[in-house]
Write a protein that holds these residues in place. Structure first.
Motif, PDB file in Angstrom:
ATOM      1  N   ALA A 153      71.592  -7.984  52.681  1.00  0.00           N
ATOM      2  CA  ALA A 153      71.890  -8.775  51.489  1.00  0.00           C
ATOM      3  C   ALA A 153      73.193  -8.272  50.883  1.00  0.00           C
ATOM      4  CB  ALA A 153      70.758  -8.683  50.475  1.00  0.00           C
ATOM      5  N   PRO A 154      74.316  -8.941  51.158  1.00  0.00           N
ATOM      6  CA  PRO A 154      75.589  -8.519  50.561  1.00  0.00           C
ATOM      7  C   PRO A 154      75.739  -9.031  49.130  1.00  0.00           C
ATOM      8  CG  PRO A 154      75.923 -10.423  51.984  1.00  0.00           C
ATOM      9  CD  PRO A 154      74.462 -10.064  52.088  1.00  0.00           C
ATOM     10  N   GLU A 155      76.575  -8.346  48.362  1.00  0.00           N
ATOM     11  CA  GLU A 155      76.919  -8.842  47.029  1.00  0.00           C
ATOM     12  C   GLU A 155      78.004  -9.900  47.190  1.00  0.00           C
ATOM     13  OE1 GLU A 155      79.301  -7.517  43.068  1.00  0.00           O
ATOM     14  OE2 GLU A 155      78.045  -5.963  43.980  1.00  0.00           O
ATOM     15  N   LEU A 156      77.696 -11.109  46.807  1.00  0.00           N
ATOM     16  CA  LEU A 156      78.616 -12.235  46.987  1.00  0.00           C
ATOM     17  C   LEU A 156      79.420 -12.477  45.708  1.00  0.00           C
ATOM     18  CD1 LEU A 156      76.066 -14.486  48.894  1.00  0.00           C
ATOM     19  CD2 LEU A 156      77.968 -13.196  49.877  1.00  0.00           C
ATOM     20  N   PRO A 157      80.507 -13.231  45.797  1.00  0.00           N
ATOM     21  CA  PRO A 157      81.313 -13.497  44.598  1.00  0.00           C
ATOM     22  C   PRO A 157      80.464 -14.130  43.484  1.00  0.00           C
ATOM     23  CG  PRO A 157      82.495 -14.195  46.569  1.00  0.00           C
ATOM     24  CD  PRO A 157      81.105 -13.824  47.017  1.00  0.00           C
ATOM     25  N   ARG A 208      89.574 -11.638  45.715  1.00  0.00           N
ATOM     26  CA  ARG A 208      90.943 -12.117  45.932  1.00  0.00           C
ATOM     27  C   ARG A 208      90.904 -13.203  46.990  1.00  0.00           C
ATOM     28  NH1 ARG A 208      93.288  -6.569  48.568  1.00  0.00           N
ATOM     29  NH2 ARG A 208      92.470  -5.813  46.576  1.00  0.00           N
ATOM     30  N   GLU A 209      92.040 -13.777  47.270  1.00  0.00           N
ATOM     31  CA  GLU A 209      92.084 -14.835  48.272  1.00  0.00           C
ATOM     32  C   GLU A 209      91.538 -14.318  49.604  1.00  0.00           C
ATOM     33  OE1 GLU A 209      95.258 -17.999  50.277  1.00  0.00           O
ATOM     34  OE2 GLU A 209      95.921 -16.546  48.775  1.00  0.00           O
ATOM     35  N   GLY A 210      90.647 -15.084  50.175  1.00  0.00           N
ATOM     36  CA  GLY A 210      90.045 -14.693  51.443  1.00  0.00           C
ATOM     37  C   GLY A 210      88.711 -13.989  51.299  1.00  0.00           C
ATOM     38  N   VAL A 211      88.389 -13.525  50.076  1.00  0.00           N
ATOM     39  CA  VAL A 211      87.105 -12.867  49.851  1.00  0.00           C
ATOM     40  C   VAL A 211      86.110 -13.946  49.433  1.00  0.00           C
ATOM     41  CG1 VAL A 211      85.873 -11.039  48.625  1.00  0.00           C
ATOM     42  CG2 VAL A 211      88.281 -10.754  49.184  1.00  0.00           C
ATOM     43  N   THR A 212      85.585 -14.641  50.418  1.00  0.00           N
ATOM     44  CA  THR A 212      84.695 -15.773  50.206  1.00  0.00           C
ATOM     45  C   THR A 212      83.292 -15.438  50.688  1.00  0.00           C
ATOM     46  OG1 THR A 212      85.179 -16.689  52.395  1.00  0.00           O
ATOM     47  CG2 THR A 212      86.622 -17.362  50.562  1.00  0.00           C
ATOM     48  N   ARG A 213      82.349 -16.271  50.316  1.00  0.00           N
ATOM     49  CA  ARG A 213      80.986 -16.104  50.822  1.00  0.00           C
ATOM     50  C   ARG A 213      80.981 -16.120  52.349  1.00  0.00           C
ATOM     51  NH1 ARG A 213      76.205 -17.623  47.687  1.00  0.00           N
ATOM     52  NH2 ARG A 213      76.693 -17.235  45.496  1.00  0.00           N
ATOM     53  N   GLU A 214      81.672 -17.069  52.918  1.00  0.00           N
ATOM     54  CA  GLU A 214      81.706 -17.189  54.378  1.00  0.00           C
ATOM     55  C   GLU A 214      82.250 -15.917  55.020  1.00  0.00           C
ATOM     56  OE1 GLU A 214      84.318 -19.723  57.585  1.00  0.00           O
ATOM     57  OE2 GLU A 214      83.342 -20.864  55.968  1.00  0.00           O
ATOM     58  N   GLY A 247      80.554 -23.106  50.394  1.00  0.00           N
ATOM     59  CA  GLY A 247      79.376 -22.269  50.313  1.00  0.00           C
ATOM     60  C   GLY A 247      79.283 -21.511  49.008  1.00  0.00           C
ATOM     61  N   SER A 248      80.416 -21.288  48.301  1.00  0.00           N
ATOM     62  CA  SER A 248      80.363 -20.489  47.084  1.00  0.00           C
ATOM     63  C   SER A 248      80.013 -21.320  45.871  1.00  0.00           C
ATOM     64  CB  SER A 248      81.708 -19.790  46.861  1.00  0.00           C
ATOM     65  OG  SER A 248      82.726 -20.733  46.669  1.00  0.00           O
ATOM     66  N   ARG A 249      79.858 -22.615  46.057  1.00  0.00           N
ATOM     67  CA  ARG A 249      79.516 -23.450  44.912  1.00  0.00           C
ATOM     68  C   ARG A 249      78.100 -23.969  45.055  1.00  0.00           C
ATOM     69  NH1 ARG A 249      83.871 -25.240  41.823  1.00  0.00           N
ATOM     70  NH2 ARG A 249      85.859 -24.448  42.557  1.00  0.00           N
ATOM     71  N   ARG A 250      77.502 -24.306  43.926  1.00  0.00           N
ATOM     72  CA  ARG A 250      76.155 -24.841  43.941  1.00  0.00           C
ATOM     73  C   ARG A 250      76.237 -26.307  44.319  1.00  0.00           C
ATOM     74  NH1 ARG A 250      71.743 -22.985  41.372  1.00  0.00           N
ATOM     75  NH2 ARG A 250      72.957 -21.727  39.946  1.00  0.00           N
ATOM     76  N   PHE A 251      76.585 -26.587  45.591  1.00  0.00           N
ATOM     77  CA  PHE A 251      76.692 -27.943  46.100  1.00  0.00           C
ATOM     78  C   PHE A 251      77.528 -28.812  45.163  1.00  0.00           C
ATOM     79  CE2 PHE A 251      73.869 -27.977  49.709  1.00  0.00           C
ATOM     80  CZ  PHE A 251      73.078 -26.890  49.475  1.00  0.00           C
ATOM     81  N   GLY A 252      78.663 -28.272  44.724  1.00  0.00           N
ATOM     82  CA  GLY A 252      79.583 -29.077  43.951  1.00  0.00           C
ATOM     83  C   GLY A 252      79.433 -28.956  42.452  1.00  0.00           C
TER      84      GLY A 252
END
Length: 385
Positions: A176-180, A190-196, A1-6
């Motif tokens: 609307a959260p601030e996403l990475p 950090r690890e675990g702080v993902t969009r999901e 989810g954090s990438r623009r579809f790859g």
């Protein structure tokens, strides 16, 4: 989810090159509010609905905790539906602090030698809720209905503040959260702080009452909207999304896909949007309905489970990648980036259509078509027809 579809790695490399061209002019960083060229200050949500106190729409700022990291969240809602959960108080704000931290973004993109570059914050007046209610946008939300906006790579929670305000005026609580990889870069991921994880934490913070959820996203945020686990009974909407992959998504929730043949990011897809529609039908992707125009999207008697709106070459309106975003956030970026656009063009850097939108200024006409369609999509799903 954090990438623009790859394609995130490619985007990161391009952004790194773009950052390396930043001018050193101190005058560029002077603090001042910015408003769109030629656009009057809109009525605030308070002024729009002052006659009915329960219908006053406000933006409140708060935070959620993910792996010990405090994640900023903006929430738009009517006064009677203000959230009470989360990691702290939800504080009303009269203006939106739209921050671009070039130095921290550079550090995140591993261009550490540019980490000294400063941050700039713009104070943006609320959009106000334009008179779109006549476009089949009657308030349909039930108490507890909530929506979440996922911004894209190098985006902001305020990228679609105009839509957030409008949907809140329809009775939804809109978060609307601030996403990475945000422009503000206000926290160290950090690890675990993902969009999901951030989306899930935001939902939990607003979960004091039974809620039905919907989600929409722009660009990389459309990937978040498609892939986020859980039920989104009010629907999932994807703007400026790669149609090919989105059409193949096996989600059971209502789905609204919106793309444009004028989107410069189509170059990263294997097929054009129009060809993607054809291939989806041939390859027996989940059935979908195609809307002939934005005005017809979710305006007819039937409620398609999966709907597609494609702005095509030759249409009166052909949005680019960032035409889907709010006029005022776009104008703030133009104010910040204009000084080095000529150099970036000379270096043949792809600017995610910022240069194209700077010339065309299509955000306002795009909003006049897309935001009502979003309101109809979520509003009709809220009542089931």
């Amino acid at each position: 989810g954090s990438r623009r579809f790859g394609h995130m790695s490619g985007a990161s490399r391009r952004a790194s090159l773009l950052l390396a061209t930043l001018p050193l002019s101190a005058g560029l960083w002077a603090q001042r509010p910015v408003r769109p060229r030629g656009e009057p200050r809109g009525r605030t949500p308070r002024a729009e609905h002052a006659a009915e106190a329960e219908d006053v729409v406000r933006c409140v700022r708060g935070s959620v905790d993910v792996e010990g990291v405090s994640i900023p969240v903006a929430v738009w809602c009517q006064d009677s539906r203000r959230p009470t959960g989360g990691g702290g108080a939800w504080v009303p704000t009269e203006e939106y602090g739209y921050t671009v931290d070039i130095g921290r973004i550079a550090s995140k993109l591993r261009v550490g030698w540019l980490s000294w570059l400063p941050s700039r914050t713009y104070s943006l007046a609320p959009a106000g809720v334009p008179p779109w209610r006549g476009a089949a946008c009657a308030s349909q939300a039930r108490a507890g209905d909530a929506l979440l906006f996922a911004h894209g790579f190098l985006g902001s929670p305020f990228d679609m503040a105009h839509a957030c305000e409008a949907l809140a005026s329809d009775g939804f609580v809109v978060a609307a959260p601030e996403l990475p990889e945000s422009l503000a870069a206000s926290y160290e991921a950090r690890e675990g702080v993902t969009r999901e994880a951030i989306v899930a934490a935001t939902q939990a913070a607003l979960g004091d009452e039974p809620r039905r959820w919907g989600i929409w996203g722009h660009s990389a945020g459309s990937g978040t909207a498609l892939s986020q686990p859980g039920e989104f009974a009010l629907g999932r909407a994807c703007l400026a999304c790669p149609l090919g992959r989105a059409l193949e998504a096996r989600v059971s929730d209502p789905l609204f896909l919106c793309a444009s043949e004028g989107d410069g990011c189509n170059r990263f897809s294997e097929t054009s949007p129009a060809d993607s529609l054809t291939l989806a039908a041939v390859n027996k992707a989940p059935p979908f309905s195609t809307f002939e125009s934005a005005d017809l999207a979710y305006a007819g008697p039937s409620l398609p489970r999966r709907g597609v709106l494609l702005f095509r070459e030759g249409d009166a309106l052909l949005p680019n990648h960032i035409s889907f975003l709010w006029t005022r956030t776009n104008e703030a970026l133009f104010d910040l980036l204009s000084a080095f656009l000529p150099l970036a063009k000379a270096l043949n850097l792809f600017l995610l259509d910022f240069d194209t939108e700077k010339e065309s200024r299509l955000a306002a006409p795009t909003a006049a078509k897309v935001v009502p369609a979003l309101r109809r999509f979520f509003g009709r799903n809220a009542v089931g027809g």
